[in-house]
Design an enzyme around this catalytic site. Structure first.
Site, short mmCIF file in Angstrom:
data_model
loop_
_atom_site.label_atom_id
_atom_site.label_comp_id
_atom_site.label_asym_id
_atom_site.label_seq_id
_atom_site.Cartn_x
_atom_site.Cartn_y
_atom_site.Cartn_z
CG ASP A 1 -5.52 1.58 -0.05
OD1 ASP A 1 -5.09 1.33 0.91
OD2 ASP A 1 -6.69 2.59 -0.20
CD GLU A 2 -1.35 2.26 -5.26
OE1 GLU A 2 -0.94 1.99 -4.44
OE2 GLU A 2 -1.49 3.61 -5.71
CG HIS B 1 2.73 -0.86 3.21
ND1 HIS B 1 2.04 -0.22 2.13
CD2 HIS B 1 3.89 -0.65 3.21
CE1 HIS B 1 2.96 0.54 1.57
NE2 HIS B 1 4.08 0.32 2.03
P1 GDP Z 1 -0.66 -0.93 -0.06
O1 GDP Z 1 -0.75 -0.04 0.89
O2 GDP Z 1 -0.37 -0.47 -1.44
O3 GDP Z 1 0.30 -1.95 0.39
O4 GDP Z 1 -1.92 -1.81 -0.29
P2 GDP Z 1 -2.79 -2.36 1.10
O5 GDP Z 1 -2.17 -3.48 1.97
O6 GDP Z 1 -3.60 -1.39 1.69
O7 GDP Z 1 -3.92 -3.28 0.19
C1 GDP Z 1 -3.63 -4.27 -0.83
C2 GDP Z 1 -4.58 -5.47 -0.35
O8 GDP Z 1 -4.90 -6.40 -1.10
C3 GDP Z 1 -4.10 -6.35 0.80
O9 GDP Z 1 -5.09 -7.00 1.53
C4 GDP Z 1 -3.28 -7.35 0.09
O10 GDP Z 1 -3.10 -8.73 0.89
C5 GDP Z 1 -4.28 -7.38 -1.04
N1 GDP Z 1 -3.62 -7.93 -2.35
C6 GDP Z 1 -2.55 -7.70 -2.86
N2 GDP Z 1 -2.03 -8.23 -3.88
C7 GDP Z 1 -3.17 -8.98 -4.25
C8 GDP Z 1 -3.47 -9.90 -5.22
O11 GDP Z 1 -2.89 -9.98 -6.28
N3 GDP Z 1 -4.70 -10.39 -5.14
C9 GDP Z 1 -5.42 -10.24 -4.17
N4 GDP Z 1 -6.78 -10.86 -4.10
N5 GDP Z 1 -5.32 -9.50 -3.20
C10 GDP Z 1 -4.22 -8.92 -3.30
#
Ligand code: GDP
Length: 426
Positions: free
Chosen positions: A15-16, A43
């Site tokens: 979830d990064e 994602h």
């Molecule tokens: P992934 O599985 O690593 O792609 O991550 P997820 O999608 O599960 O979780 C990342 C969450 O953080 C998502 O809701 C994104 O829209 C949000 N997000 C990603 N980058 C940023 C950021 O720089 N700032 C903020 N506030 N939210 C972000």
């Protein structure tokens, strides 16, 4: 960087923000590939204020004219994949060409039943995997059903008959659960085969051709390094390898082709499931991060565990992946904190230094923090490193210095444009 493969991997517990980093790199890339996992792994990409969640599809699906590959290392739920694809088609957003590798394994209804039955038997501590676990077990047991098997119904019938006979015995005699109907399972699998046929192909070959043609390929991991089956804090790990090397194995590309490994880390830490989490903060700071960062996973009842950035774990991720660059997301979430603690070592009860990921040591380890100065400004509108407040820049530089890896991408909000690029090839 043309003619090369760049890996985007999770450098924490998942979830990064890998999806948004891949999406941000999208305009300059030609091919996107997913190499492991699963089901029920999201994602999230936000484009034009609209949120797209990809459980199975590579994040590059939103870019017109690109190629998206799902590799042999993935275990896919065709129902979820086809549903996701249909959703994009309805909105006219299935803009890339999709290749689902012949060798990718398929999650069948009996995998879900076995997962649920095991969850019931082992109690709360056992986290289900949406059927991915039993599908991976079948893969290693050499009785898995692959995408190529769905395309040949005679072959499929034979393999499914054998599998279902055995699975139904396990379901009924060991787990005291309901058996599954062969006809229904076969019909569903054959239907999936028909629907997937236009997308089935040799993903590894497509990637090789792309690299030879001088195209830019981005491979994207699911989960994070701390959940790696081999190198994470076992048994609190996932079923595959989310690392850059796992990407090579899962897609069928040689490690020499990978020229850049971008580890994605949040500016703090979260963890969705059970298991050691040294910097977990059960107090005010954890609550602040959870609320500000909207850290609640897919269902609101399952808020993620939160805490300060763990640089010991991040340095471990840098080593395991051979990271050449970092993307630091959610920097905006830290705005307003007077002091920002970052963990620079772990100490045992007797004052010795503990390591990552040894679980015995970790559960007794006490994180040692440095408290960096915070910043008050809203940074969500910053688009260059120089526009960031000096303390935000110092925070980033501290992370770089500690891990000895440059932070080339920073996230200052969830939107596609809310990113700062500092490195090559952005
Ligand atoms: P992934 O599985 O690593 O792609 O991550 P997820 O999608 O599960 O979780 C990342 C969450 O953080 C998502 O809701 C994104 O829209 C949000 N997000 C990603 N980058 C940023 C950021 O720089 N700032 C903020 N506030 N939210 C972000």
């Amino acid at each position: 960087m043309k003619g090369a493969v760049e890996a985007v991997v999770g450098a924490q517990w998942g979830d990064e923000g890998k999806g948004r980093v891949v999406d941000a790199l999208g305009p300059g890339a030609d091919v996107f590939a997913r190499y492991q996992s699963g089901a029920d792994e999201g994602h999230t990409v936000v484009v034009g204020g609209k949120k797209y969640v990809f459980q199975v599809l590579p994040s590059g699906m939103l870019y017109p004219g690109k190629v998206c590959v799902i590799g042999n290392g993935a275990v896919i739920d065709p129902g979820a994949l086809l549903g996701e694809l249909g959703g994009l088609q309805d909105q006219g957003m299935d803009r890339a060409r999709l290749i689902v590798s012949y060798g990718a394994h398929v999650i069948l209804p009996y995998h879900r039943s076995l997962d649920l039955a095991r969850e019931r038997l082992r109690g709360k501590r056992w986290r289900g995997s949406g059927g991915a676990g039993p599908a991976y077990i079948d893969k290693f047991n050499r009785c898995g059903i692959r995408v190529e098997d769905l395309l040949d119904t005679d072959d499929l019938r034979e393999k499914l008959e054998l599998n279902l006979e055995e699975k139904n015995l396990i379901l009924t005699r060991i787990y005291d659960s309901e058996p599954l109907s062969f006809d229904e399972t076969f019909e569903l699998a054959a239907e999936w085969g028909k629907a997937l046929a236009p997308y089935a192909g040799d993903g590894g070959l497509a990637l090789d051709e792309a690299v030879r043609d001088g195209q830019r390929v981005i491979i994207e991991g699911v989960h994070g390094t701390m959940l790696d089956l081999d190198h994470g804090a076992y048994p609190f790990v996932e079923l595959s390898s989310p690392t850059a090397a796992g990407g090579c194995a899962g897609l069928g590309i040689g490690p020499g082709a990978v020229s850049r490994v971008i580890g994605v880390a949040k500016a703090y830490c979260t963890r969705a499931g059970e298991g050691p989490f040294p910097t977990e903060d059960g107090g005010e700071l954890g609550a602040f991060l959870r609320e500000r960062g909207r850290e609640s996973g897919a269902s609101p009842e399952r808020p993620r565990r939160c805490g300060p950035l763990d640089l010991v774990a991040l340095k471990f991720a840098a080593r395991i992946n051979g990271m050449t660059a970092m993307a630091l997301t959610k920097l905006d979430v830290l705005s307003g904190l007077e002091k920002i603690p970052v963990c620079t070592s772990y100490e045992t009860a007797v004052g010795a230094e503990a390591r990552f990921p040894c679980p015995g040591e970790l559960s007794a380890a006490r994180p040692v923090y440095e408290r960096l100065d915070g910043w008050k400004e809203d940074i969500s509108g910053c688009r260059t490193f120089e526009e960031l407040p000096s303390r935000a820049r110092e925070f980033v530089e501290f992370v770089e210095k500690f891990c000895r890896i440059p932070v080339e991408i920073m996230g200052v909000g969830p939107g596609r444009d809310q990113a700062i690029f500092r490195g090559p090839g952005g």
